[in-house]
Design a protein around this motif. Structure first.
Motif, PDB file in Angstrom:
ATOM      1  N   VAL A  46     -33.188 100.117  84.818  1.00 54.25           N
ATOM      2  CA  VAL A  46     -31.986 100.848  85.227  1.00 54.25           C
ATOM      3  C   VAL A  46     -32.359 102.090  86.018  1.00 54.25           C
ATOM      4  O   VAL A  46     -31.753 102.402  87.053  1.00 54.25           O
ATOM      5  CB  VAL A  46     -31.150 101.214  83.982  1.00 54.25           C
ATOM      6  N   ASN A  47     -33.368 102.829  85.549  1.00 58.05           N
ATOM      7  CA  ASN A  47     -33.792 104.042  86.254  1.00 58.05           C
ATOM      8  C   ASN A  47     -34.317 103.729  87.648  1.00 58.05           C
ATOM      9  O   ASN A  47     -34.173 104.542  88.570  1.00 58.05           O
ATOM     10  CB  ASN A  47     -34.866 104.768  85.446  1.00 58.05           C
ATOM     11  N   ALA A  48     -34.931 102.578  87.811  1.00 61.52           N
ATOM     12  CA  ALA A  48     -35.461 102.196  89.120  1.00 61.52           C
ATOM     13  C   ALA A  48     -34.357 102.041  90.155  1.00 61.52           C
ATOM     14  O   ALA A  48     -34.596 102.196  91.355  1.00 61.52           O
ATOM     15  CB  ALA A  48     -36.260 100.904  89.014  1.00 61.52           C
ATOM     16  N   LEU A  49     -33.138 101.763  89.713  1.00 56.95           N
ATOM     17  CA  LEU A  49     -31.992 101.641  90.616  1.00 56.95           C
ATOM     18  C   LEU A  49     -31.174 102.921  90.662  1.00 56.95           C
ATOM     19  O   LEU A  49     -30.060 102.924  91.208  1.00 56.95           O
ATOM     20  CB  LEU A  49     -31.102 100.472  90.181  1.00 56.95           C
ATOM     21  N   GLY A  50     -31.710 104.008  90.087  1.00 56.64           N
ATOM     22  CA  GLY A  50     -30.981 105.275  90.082  1.00 56.64           C
ATOM     23  C   GLY A  50     -29.830 105.301  89.099  1.00 56.64           C
ATOM     24  O   GLY A  50     -28.916 106.110  89.240  1.00 56.64           O
ATOM     25  N   GLY A  51     -29.867 104.416  88.101  1.00 57.49           N
ATOM     26  CA  GLY A  51     -28.790 104.346  87.119  1.00 57.49           C
ATOM     27  C   GLY A  51     -29.060 105.187  85.890  1.00 57.49           C
ATOM     28  O   GLY A  51     -30.058 105.912  85.803  1.00 57.49           O
ATOM     29  N   GLU A  52     -28.149 105.091  84.934  1.00 56.31           N
ATOM     30  CA  GLU A  52     -28.238 105.839  83.686  1.00 56.31           C
ATOM     31  C   GLU A  52     -28.255 104.866  82.508  1.00 56.31           C
ATOM     32  O   GLU A  52     -27.499 103.884  82.481  1.00 56.31           O
ATOM     33  CB  GLU A  52     -27.052 106.804  83.541  1.00 56.31           C
ATOM     34  N   PHE A  53     -29.119 105.164  81.553  1.00 56.85           N
ATOM     35  CA  PHE A  53     -29.262 104.348  80.353  1.00 56.85           C
ATOM     36  C   PHE A  53     -29.052 105.237  79.136  1.00 56.85           C
ATOM     37  O   PHE A  53     -29.643 106.311  79.038  1.00 56.85           O
ATOM     38  CB  PHE A  53     -30.653 103.711  80.303  1.00 56.85           C
ATOM     39  N   ALA A  54     -28.188 104.804  78.231  1.00 57.86           N
ATOM     40  CA  ALA A  54     -27.923 105.566  77.008  1.00 57.86           C
ATOM     41  C   ALA A  54     -27.961 104.616  75.821  1.00 57.86           C
ATOM     42  O   ALA A  54     -27.470 103.480  75.897  1.00 57.86           O
ATOM     43  CB  ALA A  54     -26.568 106.276  77.078  1.00 57.86           C
ATOM     44  N   LEU A  55     -28.552 105.093  74.740  1.00 61.83           N
ATOM     45  CA  LEU A  55     -28.691 104.288  73.525  1.00 61.83           C
ATOM     46  C   LEU A  55     -28.168 105.074  72.335  1.00 61.83           C
ATOM     47  O   LEU A  55     -28.537 106.231  72.140  1.00 61.83           O
ATOM     48  CB  LEU A  55     -30.162 103.913  73.307  1.00 61.83           C
ATOM     49  N   LYS A  56     -27.289 104.437  71.570  1.00 67.87           N
ATOM     50  CA  LYS A  56     -26.778 105.036  70.341  1.00 67.87           C
ATOM     51  C   LYS A  56     -27.058 104.075  69.186  1.00 67.87           C
ATOM     52  O   LYS A  56     -26.675 102.909  69.258  1.00 67.87           O
ATOM     53  CB  LYS A  56     -25.279 105.309  70.431  1.00 67.87           C
ATOM     54  N   SER A  57     -27.714 104.573  68.165  1.00 69.13           N
ATOM     55  CA  SER A  57     -28.019 103.719  67.026  1.00 69.13           C
ATOM     56  C   SER A  57     -28.324 104.580  65.814  1.00 69.13           C
ATOM     57  O   SER A  57     -28.925 105.656  65.936  1.00 69.13           O
ATOM     58  CB  SER A  57     -29.205 102.803  67.327  1.00 69.13           C
ATOM     59  N   GLU A  58     -27.887 104.110  64.669  1.00 72.80           N
ATOM     60  CA  GLU A  58     -28.186 104.749  63.397  1.00 72.80           C
ATOM     61  C   GLU A  58     -28.480 103.657  62.374  1.00 72.80           C
ATOM     62  O   GLU A  58     -27.925 102.550  62.462  1.00 72.80           O
ATOM     63  CB  GLU A  58     -27.008 105.607  62.910  1.00 72.80           C
ATOM     64  N   PRO A  59     -29.350 103.941  61.435  1.00 73.68           N
ATOM     65  CA  PRO A  59     -29.622 102.929  60.402  1.00 73.68           C
ATOM     66  C   PRO A  59     -28.344 102.488  59.700  1.00 73.68           C
ATOM     67  O   PRO A  59     -27.509 103.309  59.317  1.00 73.68           O
ATOM     68  CB  PRO A  59     -30.568 103.669  59.443  1.00 73.68           C
ATOM     69  N   ASN A  60     -28.169 101.173  59.589  1.00 74.35           N
ATOM     70  CA  ASN A  60     -27.023 100.555  58.921  1.00 74.35           C
ATOM     71  C   ASN A  60     -25.698 100.846  59.621  1.00 74.35           C
ATOM     72  O   ASN A  60     -24.638 100.726  59.012  1.00 74.35           O
ATOM     73  CB  ASN A  60     -26.931 101.023  57.461  1.00 74.35           C
ATOM     74  N   ASN A  61     -25.755 101.227  60.906  1.00 78.25           N
ATOM     75  CA  ASN A  61     -24.522 101.539  61.625  1.00 78.25           C
ATOM     76  C   ASN A  61     -24.498 100.929  63.027  1.00 78.25           C
ATOM     77  O   ASN A  61     -23.794 101.402  63.899  1.00 78.25           O
ATOM     78  CB  ASN A  61     -24.324 103.056  61.709  1.00 78.25           C
ATOM     79  N   GLY A  62     -25.291  99.884  63.243  1.00 73.68           N
ATOM     80  CA  GLY A  62     -25.237  99.171  64.509  1.00 73.68           C
ATOM     81  C   GLY A  62     -25.930  99.892  65.653  1.00 73.68           C
ATOM     82  O   GLY A  62     -26.471 100.989  65.495  1.00 73.68           O
ATOM     83  N   THR A  63     -25.872  99.253  66.821  1.00 75.25           N
ATOM     84  CA  THR A  63     -26.518  99.774  68.022  1.00 75.25           C
ATOM     85  C   THR A  63     -25.582  99.581  69.202  1.00 75.25           C
ATOM     86  O   THR A  63     -24.864  98.591  69.291  1.00 75.25           O
ATOM     87  CB  THR A  63     -27.852  99.044  68.288  1.00 75.25           C
ATOM     88  N   GLU A  64     -25.614 100.546  70.114  1.00 77.19           N
ATOM     89  CA  GLU A  64     -24.814 100.466  71.336  1.00 77.19           C
ATOM     90  C   GLU A  64     -25.675 100.839  72.531  1.00 77.19           C
ATOM     91  O   GLU A  64     -26.375 101.853  72.521  1.00 77.19           O
ATOM     92  CB  GLU A  64     -23.605 101.393  71.259  1.00 77.19           C
ATOM     93  N   ILE A  65     -25.636 100.006  73.561  1.00 75.13           N
ATOM     94  CA  ILE A  65     -26.349 100.262  74.810  1.00 75.13           C
ATOM     95  C   ILE A  65     -25.322 100.471  75.915  1.00 75.13           C
ATOM     96  O   ILE A  65     -24.409  99.664  76.083  1.00 75.13           O
ATOM     97  CB  ILE A  65     -27.278  99.093  75.171  1.00 75.13           C
ATOM     98  N   MET A  66     -25.478 101.576  76.650  1.00 81.60           N
ATOM     99  CA  MET A  66     -24.604 101.878  77.781  1.00 81.60           C
ATOM    100  C   MET A  66     -25.448 101.951  79.049  1.00 81.60           C
ATOM    101  O   MET A  66     -26.462 102.651  79.087  1.00 81.60           O
ATOM    102  CB  MET A  66     -23.873 103.195  77.566  1.00 81.60           C
ATOM    103  N   ILE A  67     -25.027 101.223  80.071  1.00 83.53           N
ATOM    104  CA  ILE A  67     -25.742 101.200  81.355  1.00 83.53           C
ATOM    105  C   ILE A  67     -24.737 101.460  82.472  1.00 83.53           C
ATOM    106  O   ILE A  67     -23.674 100.838  82.514  1.00 83.53           O
ATOM    107  CB  ILE A  67     -26.440  99.852  81.573  1.00 83.53           C
ATOM    108  N   VAL A  68     -25.080 102.401  83.353  1.00 82.56           N
ATOM    109  CA  VAL A  68     -24.262 102.700  84.529  1.00 82.56           C
ATOM    110  C   VAL A  68     -25.181 102.682  85.747  1.00 82.56           C
ATOM    111  O   VAL A  68     -26.152 103.434  85.798  1.00 82.56           O
ATOM    112  CB  VAL A  68     -23.563 104.071  84.410  1.00 82.56           C
ATOM    113  N   ILE A  69     -24.870 101.831  86.719  1.00 76.16           N
ATOM    114  CA  ILE A  69     -25.699 101.696  87.914  1.00 76.16           C
ATOM    115  C   ILE A  69     -24.825 101.938  89.149  1.00 76.16           C
ATOM    116  O   ILE A  69     -23.807 101.266  89.304  1.00 76.16           O
ATOM    117  CB  ILE A  69     -26.354 100.313  88.003  1.00 76.16           C
ATOM    118  N   PRO A  70     -25.218 102.890  89.997  1.00 75.81           N
ATOM    119  CA  PRO A  70     -24.461 103.089  91.253  1.00 75.81           C
ATOM    120  C   PRO A  70     -24.706 101.929  92.201  1.00 75.81           C
ATOM    121  O   PRO A  70     -25.823 101.405  92.284  1.00 75.81           O
ATOM    122  CB  PRO A  70     -25.028 104.410  91.795  1.00 75.81           C
TER     123      PRO A  70
END
Length: 324
Positions: A295-319
């Motif tokens: 994602v960074n190679a395309l100038g985009g943004e990568f965000a990760l949200k995760s907590e034990p026993n509370n799932g995971t979320e991946i957010m990707i934004v690419i111009p």
């Protein structure tokens, strides 16, 4: 405000202060001459001769000279500090420029490595399709012909049946590997159809998982590099979920958006799995790091949200149509 602007502002204020002092001195001279302040001072000081009030002028003169000396030293010290800060700023600007150049080189290197990997995958996919596929098809045909000409009671019939079943199994495995190595028709059918096919194949392998998805994409406005990156990121994300998350529900959304007037494509992938410490990417393998670097190679943004026993979320934004 940077150091250069601050220095210029300080010099302007210094000249302004000197101008005000000069003006005040000239006004005082004019007023003193107009009202004979020196004579008035002498007459007033004579009344306090016991307290030596007429000598206070010399005290004030010494104090004035001392303040001038103090102000000069302080000005020199401040100037020295400003010079040091300017040197530090120039050094930081140089390092920032070097870091920016390294970042651009890193992005270019990642893109080059990605292209090489995709080229190797395409080559491998071609060999699997042209070599394995054709030979397995030939084995299947020859086994079928042999079965037609062999009695069912013959021991050879069972051997030919086993050969045909093995060839059919290998064809299915090869077909599955081809789909994972090379996106089927990404440059022809578009990103939406390719993702739909990926989800369908993935659900057939993991029927116990529930996957809800919403795709709102304009395939024609998404270039091939961005489409391939999103496809690979989703592919890697689903692999991570199947291997590590122990999830039962997955939610996927992809849509177009605008950020500061720049069109972007956004992807959100979340699950209800066991989660992990989001700061410990290295401990969870290189898959997420690979997603971030793509994602960074395309100038985009990568965000990760995760907590034990509370799932995971991946957010990707690419111009879209971003310069690399």
């Amino acid at each position: 405000m940077d150091i250069v602007s601050l220095t210029r502002s300080s010099k302007k204020r210094a000249w302004l202060d000197l101008s005000l002092i000069t003006l005040a001195s000239a006004v005082t001279w004019i007023l003193a001459g107009s009202f004979d302040l020196a004579e008035r001072w002498i007459n007033w000081a004579a009344l306090g001769e016991h307290f030596q009030l007429d000598e206070i002028l010399f005290v004030l003169l010494v104090s004035c000279i001392g303040l001038m000396w103090f102000g000069k030293r302080r000005f020199a010290e401040i100037q020295k500090v400003l010079d040091q800060k300017m040197q530090i700023q120039h050094s930081l600007e140089k390092k920032h420029q070097e870091a920016s150049e390294l970042l651009q080189q890193n992005r270019a290197l990642i893109k080059h490595i990605t292209l090489l990997r995709e080229s190797e995958r395409n080559q491998l996919a071609g060999e699997l399709h042209d070599v394995f596929g054709q030979y397995l098809a030939a084995i299947d045909v020859n086994a079928s012909v042999g079965l037609q000409k062999t009695a069912k009671e013959s021991p050879l019939f069972k051997t030919l049946t086993t050969i045909q079943e093995s060839a059919d199994y290998l064809r299915n495995v090869t077909r599955s590997k081809l789909r994972s190595i090379k996106p089927p028709g990404l440059d022809k059918v578009g990103l939406t159809a390719s993702i739909e096919d990926l989800i369908s194949q993935w659900l057939s392998s993991f029927p116990n998982l529930q996957l809800k998805h919403a795709l709102d994409l304009d395939d024609e406005s998404i270039d091939y590099d961005t489409s391939l990156t999103l496809y690979r990121c989703l592919q890697e994300g689903l692999v991570n979920i199947s291997r590590h998350a122990n999830a039962t529900y997955i939610d996927l959304t992809m849509n177009m958006d605008q950020q500061g007037g720049t069109p972007t494509v956004c992807m959100r992938l979340s699950d209800n799995g066991q989660g992990f410490e989001a700061n410990n990417l290295i401990g969870k393998g290189m898959g997420l790091i690979g997603i971030r670097e793509r994602v960074n190679a395309l100038g985009g943004e990568f965000a990760l949200k995760s907590e034990p026993n509370n799932g995971t979320e991946i957010m990707i934004v690419i111009p879209l149509n971003a310069p690399l």
